[in-house]
Design a protein around this motif. Sequence first.
Motif, PDB file in Angstrom:
ATOM      1  N   TYR A  96      -5.720  10.978   1.383  1.00 46.17           N
ATOM      2  CA  TYR A  96      -5.895  10.542   0.042  1.00 46.17           C
ATOM      3  C   TYR A  96      -5.201  11.492  -0.775  1.00 46.17           C
ATOM      4  N   GLN A  97      -5.473  12.782  -0.705  1.00 40.60           N
ATOM      5  CA  GLN A  97      -5.042  13.652  -1.503  1.00 40.60           C
ATOM      6  C   GLN A  97      -3.293  13.557  -1.562  1.00 40.60           C
ATOM      7  N   ARG A  98      -2.662  13.336  -0.538  1.00 41.34           N
ATOM      8  CA  ARG A  98      -1.251  13.526  -0.405  1.00 41.34           C
ATOM      9  C   ARG A  98      -0.729  12.452  -1.065  1.00 41.34           C
ATOM     10  N   VAL A  99      -1.414  11.130  -0.809  1.00 42.17           N
ATOM     11  CA  VAL A  99      -1.005   9.968  -1.363  1.00 42.17           C
ATOM     12  C   VAL A  99      -1.217   9.820  -2.917  1.00 42.17           C
ATOM     13  N   ILE A 100      -2.251  10.432  -3.215  1.00 38.10           N
ATOM     14  CA  ILE A 100      -2.361  10.564  -4.984  1.00 38.10           C
ATOM     15  C   ILE A 100      -1.502  11.386  -5.453  1.00 38.10           C
ATOM     16  N   GLU A 101      -1.291  12.382  -4.903  1.00 39.08           N
ATOM     17  CA  GLU A 101      -0.178  13.240  -5.598  1.00 39.08           C
ATOM     18  C   GLU A 101       1.035  12.738  -5.416  1.00 39.08           C
ATOM     19  N   LYS A 102       1.628  12.019  -4.425  1.00 42.16           N
ATOM     20  CA  LYS A 102       2.895  11.512  -4.406  1.00 42.16           C
ATOM     21  C   LYS A 102       2.905  10.431  -5.485  1.00 42.16           C
ATOM     22  N   ARG A 103       1.960   9.558  -5.647  1.00 40.88           N
ATOM     23  CA  ARG A 103       2.145   8.334  -6.651  1.00 40.88           C
ATOM     24  C   ARG A 103       2.123   9.139  -8.104  1.00 40.88           C
ATOM     25  N   ALA A 104       1.453  10.286  -8.177  1.00 40.28           N
ATOM     26  CA  ALA A 104       1.574  10.891  -9.659  1.00 40.28           C
ATOM     27  C   ALA A 104       2.767  11.654 -10.028  1.00 40.28           C
ATOM     28  N   ARG A 105       3.485  12.159  -8.878  1.00 35.14           N
ATOM     29  CA  ARG A 105       4.847  12.585  -8.858  1.00 35.14           C
ATOM     30  C   ARG A 105       5.675  11.388  -9.346  1.00 35.14           C
ATOM     31  N   LEU A 106       5.541  10.572  -8.727  1.00 39.49           N
ATOM     32  CA  LEU A 106       6.486   9.073  -9.063  1.00 39.49           C
ATOM     33  C   LEU A 106       6.332   8.725 -10.566  1.00 39.49           C
ATOM     34  N   ALA A 107       5.166   8.800 -11.089  1.00 36.53           N
ATOM     35  CA  ALA A 107       4.694   8.209 -12.329  1.00 36.53           C
ATOM     36  C   ALA A 107       5.433   9.222 -13.107  1.00 36.53           C
ATOM     37  N   ARG A 108       5.439  10.781 -13.002  1.00 36.62           N
ATOM     38  CA  ARG A 108       5.968  11.574 -13.776  1.00 36.62           C
ATOM     39  C   ARG A 108       7.657  11.531 -14.138  1.00 36.62           C
ATOM     40  N   ARG A 109       8.068  11.252 -12.722  1.00 40.34           N
ATOM     41  CA  ARG A 109       9.810  10.918 -12.748  1.00 40.34           C
ATOM     42  C   ARG A 109       9.783   9.722 -13.613  1.00 40.34           C
ATOM     43  N   THR A 110       9.205   8.558 -13.608  1.00 36.17           N
ATOM     44  CA  THR A 110       9.219   7.561 -14.305  1.00 36.17           C
ATOM     45  C   THR A 110       9.225   7.787 -15.831  1.00 36.17           C
ATOM     46  N   CYS A 114       0.948  -1.253   0.102  1.00 38.46           N
ATOM     47  CA  CYS A 114      -0.035  -0.155  -0.039  1.00 38.46           C
ATOM     48  C   CYS A 114       0.754   1.312  -0.052  1.00 38.46           C
ATOM     49  N   ASP A 115       0.174   2.379  -0.492  1.00 36.40           N
ATOM     50  CA  ASP A 115       1.121   3.726  -0.548  1.00 36.40           C
ATOM     51  C   ASP A 115       1.114   3.979   0.908  1.00 36.40           C
ATOM     52  N   ALA A 116       0.235   4.047   1.768  1.00 34.48           N
ATOM     53  CA  ALA A 116       0.308   4.529   3.024  1.00 34.48           C
ATOM     54  C   ALA A 116      -0.892   3.888   3.955  1.00 34.48           C
ATOM     55  N   ILE A 117      -0.459   3.635   5.286  1.00 34.15           N
ATOM     56  CA  ILE A 117      -1.721   3.408   6.566  1.00 34.15           C
ATOM     57  C   ILE A 117      -2.137   4.258   7.059  1.00 34.15           C
ATOM     58  N   VAL A 118      -3.280   4.411   7.556  1.00 33.06           N
ATOM     59  CA  VAL A 118      -3.746   5.136   8.597  1.00 33.06           C
ATOM     60  C   VAL A 118      -4.268   4.542   9.682  1.00 33.06           C
ATOM     61  N   ALA A 119      -3.486   4.775  10.903  1.00 28.52           N
ATOM     62  CA  ALA A 119      -4.004   4.027  12.216  1.00 28.52           C
ATOM     63  C   ALA A 119      -4.472   4.973  13.071  1.00 28.52           C
ATOM     64  N   PRO A 120      -5.585   4.422  14.214  1.00 27.40           N
ATOM     65  CA  PRO A 120      -6.684   5.205  14.835  1.00 27.40           C
ATOM     66  C   PRO A 120      -5.742   6.082  15.820  1.00 27.40           C
ATOM     67  N   ALA A 121      -4.588   5.579  16.276  1.00 30.16           N
ATOM     68  CA  ALA A 121      -3.836   6.104  17.497  1.00 30.16           C
ATOM     69  C   ALA A 121      -2.215   6.226  17.404  1.00 30.16           C
ATOM     70  N   GLU A 122      -1.507   7.056  17.755  1.00 32.46           N
ATOM     71  CA  GLU A 122      -0.201   7.002  17.842  1.00 32.46           C
ATOM     72  C   GLU A 122       0.499   5.529  18.549  1.00 32.46           C
ATOM     73  N   SER A 123      -0.503   5.333  19.508  1.00 35.91           N
ATOM     74  CA  SER A 123      -0.032   4.000  20.010  1.00 35.91           C
ATOM     75  C   SER A 123       0.263   2.814  19.131  1.00 35.91           C
ATOM     76  N   THR A 124      -0.958   2.703  18.282  1.00 38.33           N
ATOM     77  CA  THR A 124      -1.152   1.763  17.503  1.00 38.33           C
ATOM     78  C   THR A 124       0.094   1.864  16.116  1.00 38.33           C
ATOM     79  N   ALA A 125       0.185   3.079  15.759  1.00 41.27           N
ATOM     80  CA  ALA A 125       1.038   3.524  14.772  1.00 41.27           C
ATOM     81  C   ALA A 125       2.669   3.039  15.199  1.00 41.27           C
ATOM     82  N   ALA A 126       2.850   3.136  16.304  1.00 45.17           N
ATOM     83  CA  ALA A 126       4.121   2.861  16.895  1.00 45.17           C
ATOM     84  C   ALA A 126       4.440   1.392  16.725  1.00 45.17           C
TER      85      ALA A 126
END
Length: 390
Positions: A373-387, A152-164
């Motif tokens: 959502y917006q950040r990871v979509i734009e990140k993947r688009a940038r990577l595609a342009r570089r490729t 996956c491009d990213a994960i969203v977790a419900p709490a910093e304790s879970t993210a850790a």
Amino acid sequence: MQPSDLRIALFSGNYNYVRDGANQALNRLVDYLLRQGAQVRVYSPTVPDPAFKATGTLVSVPSVAIPGRPEYRVPIALTARVRRDLAEFAPNIVHISSPDIVAHRAVSWARRRNVTAIASIHTRFETYLAYYHLEILEPFVRAIMRRLYRRCDAIVAPAESTAAVLRAQRMNRDISIWTRGVDREQFHPGRRDMEWRRSIGIDDDALVVSFLGRLVMEKGLDQFADAIDTLAERKVKYCVLVIGDGPAREWFEQRLPDANFIGQQIGPDLARSLASCDVLLNPSITEAFGNVTLEAMACGLPVVAADATGATNLVRDGKTGILVDPFDADGFADALEAYARDPQLRARHGKAGLSFARTMDWDAINSAVVRTYQRVIEKRARLARRTRRS
């Protein structure tokens, strides 16, 4: 990219056929997304008589019942019918919410088409194994989950304790927070009803200890019962109110024969039941986020909880409740006894928890998912342009 540009394909193992905190959070998210002008299509198992009406458009995915737990279903295939529907919808982001077979297939579908994919974490699934004496499988299950989440491009977790924990397990490098809110119109101290308490046989001077949630062993029912046994031995005047239902209800009733079991409650009845208690005991270690903990705090109750993910991000030890070693039944009993002996402590911690709950606004919280959502979509688009340039 604006929120109205989003086309989200959301995959859920249980969107609405059994009510739980995870799918209620997903339905609230979809409601928010639709109000922002986004397009959403949800892919999940369905049943003829679901627990509640689904928010948004729901596409049925083939599934089978889990052996021994027939109320839950496992999605088993991304069939040609579902793939056609997905292709026609043409999402620009795939969002998976449970690490099942169809989630793996959905991420593969996204990867082949260079579509962004993210995962949201709702439950510590690997911790369930200990309750069914299958600890030996935990490394294998964690490895499967790691393979899925790292695609996956990213994960969203419900709490910093879970993210850790997720970072320590090397699940993904991009992990952000999508916490949970609480419906403060439903859950608030004004729902407390002493007449209702008396009507079910509870004395005004008894400490009412609440269990709220689905009655399954992985919610820590054994630790709850052991703590209550210890409390009884100390001659503390108390009453247990169990709010919820599930396959372990018979076991729990046998362990706590004097408790009040009122079954699953919803809406105002749930809020009244919870607010009419004096303290919530939540010994579960399987939560990624303690929805019931936050609901209790919104009702002005102090919380005694296991010192584990799902609670540590909500309960400030000694301020809004008491955190206890997950396997220390005496420690849980100590905390309950402290609240029984000192009503002022109970009131002080309950008031502090209420102040915290008032900051947990659902729309503000769900806007964080849109930003991800917006950040990871734009990140993947940038990577595609570089490729393409290279």
